[in-house]
Design a protein around this motif. Structure first.
Motif, mmCIF file in Angstrom:
data_model
loop_
_atom_site.group_PDB
_atom_site.id
_atom_site.type_symbol
_atom_site.label_atom_id
_atom_site.label_comp_id
_atom_site.label_asym_id
_atom_site.label_seq_id
_atom_site.Cartn_x
_atom_site.Cartn_y
_atom_site.Cartn_z
ATOM 1 N N ILE A 154 0.837 -1.199 0.000
ATOM 2 C CA ILE A 154 0.000 0.000 0.000
ATOM 3 C C ILE A 154 0.873 1.251 0.000
ATOM 4 O O ILE A 154 0.649 2.190 -0.785
ATOM 5 N N ASP A 155 1.897 1.271 0.843
ATOM 6 C CA ASP A 155 2.800 2.425 0.919
ATOM 7 C C ASP A 155 3.525 2.647 -0.403
ATOM 8 O O ASP A 155 3.654 3.790 -0.869
ATOM 9 N N SER A 156 3.987 1.572 -1.020
ATOM 10 C CA SER A 156 4.732 1.688 -2.279
ATOM 11 C C SER A 156 3.856 2.202 -3.409
ATOM 12 O O SER A 156 4.291 3.012 -4.229
ATOM 13 N N ILE A 157 2.614 1.734 -3.459
ATOM 14 C CA ILE A 157 1.703 2.157 -4.530
ATOM 15 C C ILE A 157 1.254 3.602 -4.313
ATOM 16 O O ILE A 157 1.199 4.393 -5.258
ATOM 17 N N GLU A 158 0.959 3.960 -3.071
ATOM 18 C CA GLU A 158 0.580 5.347 -2.789
ATOM 19 C C GLU A 158 1.725 6.302 -3.074
ATOM 20 O O GLU A 158 1.499 7.456 -3.466
ATOM 21 N N ALA A 159 2.963 5.840 -2.908
ATOM 22 C CA ALA A 159 4.133 6.677 -3.206
ATOM 23 C C ALA A 159 4.224 7.020 -4.693
ATOM 24 O O ALA A 159 4.880 8.002 -5.076
ATOM 25 N N LEU A 160 3.535 6.233 -5.530
ATOM 26 C CA LEU A 160 3.492 6.521 -6.973
ATOM 27 C C LEU A 160 2.383 7.506 -7.327
ATOM 28 O O LEU A 160 2.186 7.826 -8.500
ATOM 29 N N GLY A 161 1.653 7.977 -6.322
ATOM 30 C CA GLY A 161 0.566 8.920 -6.562
ATOM 31 C C GLY A 161 -0.750 8.262 -6.899
ATOM 32 O O GLY A 161 -1.670 8.921 -7.410
ATOM 33 N N ILE A 162 -0.874 6.962 -6.594
ATOM 34 C CA ILE A 162 -2.090 6.209 -6.887
ATOM 35 C C ILE A 162 -2.912 6.082 -5.609
ATOM 36 O O ILE A 162 -2.385 5.693 -4.574
ATOM 37 N N GLU A 163 -4.191 6.395 -5.708
ATOM 38 C CA GLU A 163 -5.059 6.252 -4.542
ATOM 39 C C GLU A 163 -5.356 4.775 -4.307
ATOM 40 O O GLU A 163 -5.676 4.042 -5.238
ATOM 41 N N VAL A 164 -5.246 4.341 -3.055
ATOM 42 C CA VAL A 164 -5.540 2.964 -2.684
ATOM 43 C C VAL A 164 -6.737 2.959 -1.730
ATOM 44 O O VAL A 164 -6.736 3.659 -0.735
ATOM 45 N N ARG A 165 -7.727 2.149 -2.055
ATOM 46 C CA ARG A 165 -8.892 1.966 -1.190
ATOM 47 C C ARG A 165 -8.903 0.523 -0.690
ATOM 48 O O ARG A 165 -8.691 -0.401 -1.463
ATOM 49 N N ILE A 166 -9.194 0.360 0.607
ATOM 50 C CA ILE A 166 -9.226 -0.959 1.223
ATOM 51 C C ILE A 166 -10.665 -1.293 1.602
ATOM 52 O O ILE A 166 -11.324 -0.523 2.287
#
Length: 256
Positions: free
Chosen positions: A242-254
């Protein structure tokens, strides 16, 4: 203080989970050990069945080449897919037009949209079309083409051309695997081509994927991770991902 093998092992496997591969020189610098020690560690991990050594480093063992049949996939991770589908459906606004690809997770979006008469659905998936005909009250557009019995969908140049006629609000996409290095991948070239087209024709490209898809690379690349708008997954997804993907500027929803 020097790291024990168990400490080094944990770090190497964590890097593999996130990156999908590791390099000897990078691990040497990261762990503060010699390249010879790194290679010995990789040898040991290969014998443990945790990785496969390649020139200059190692890659994960989880290279999936064959996708299970649609029916079997629909029975896998059912709880997670249902929750992901519910969350994805909640993002659809009245008056919007959406695309659903040919996946078992996107299929779980539809039951939560069944009474949304002001939503337009576009799909090339036969299972999703059949389900929509049974329960969906909105407008249905089936994107036809050459019918593929194995995929249970329309694919090919005609399907690709027909998708070009639409511009939609959201495209919901399933994937075969997700890695930081390879991005999002699929098992089938024909389906990957359609997924790319759906991404280009949508204002938002939203990937719906349960936690089993992370760290897995499959046959053909759909796109880089940076090209998607949002990722929806379940609580089983590791925080490192989650941290790595959000660092790319992508919103993550759980999902719940």
């Amino acid at each position: 203080m020097s790291l024990t093998y168990e400490d080094r092992r944990m770090t190497i496997l964590k890097q593999l989970e996130i990156e999908g591969k590791v390099q000897v020189h990078h691990l040497s610098h990261l762990l503060g050990i010699s390249t010879e020690t790194v290679r010995r560690d990789l040898d040991r991990l290969e014998k443990e069945g945790k990785l496969r050594k390649v020139y200059g480093g190692a890659v994960k063992m989880r290279m999936e080449l064959v996708e299970p049949p649609f029916l079997k996939r629909s029975q896998m991770m059912m709880k997670e897919k249902t929750a992901i589908g519910k969350l994805a459906a909640s993002l659809v606004q009245d008056g919007e037009t959406i695309m659903l690809d040919n996946g078992t997770t996107t299929m779980e979006i539809l039951p939560h949209l069944k009474d949304r008469a002001n939503v337009t659905l576009i799909t090339h998936s036969v299972p999703i079309l059949n389900l929509a005909l049974e329960m969906f009250k909105g407008k249905i557009i089936f994107v036809g083409g050459e019918m593929n019995v194995d995929y249970q969908s329309a694919t090919g140049s005609l399907t690709d051309e027909l998708y070009d006629q639409f511009k939609v609000n959201k495209a919901f996409l399933t994937v075969g695997g997700i890695t930081l290095t390879e991005g999002i991948t699929d098992f089938h070239l024909a389906e990957a081509i359609i997924s790319r087209k759906m991404m280009r024709r949508a204002e938002e490209a939203i990937v719906v994927a349960d936690h089993s898809k992370f760290g897995v690379s499959t046959f053909v690349k759909i796109s880089r991770l940076e090209e998607i708008s949002m990722l929806i997954t379940d609580p089983g997804c590791p925080n490192e991902w989650i941290d790595s993907i959000e660092a790319l500027g992508i919103e993550v929803r759980i999902s719940n």
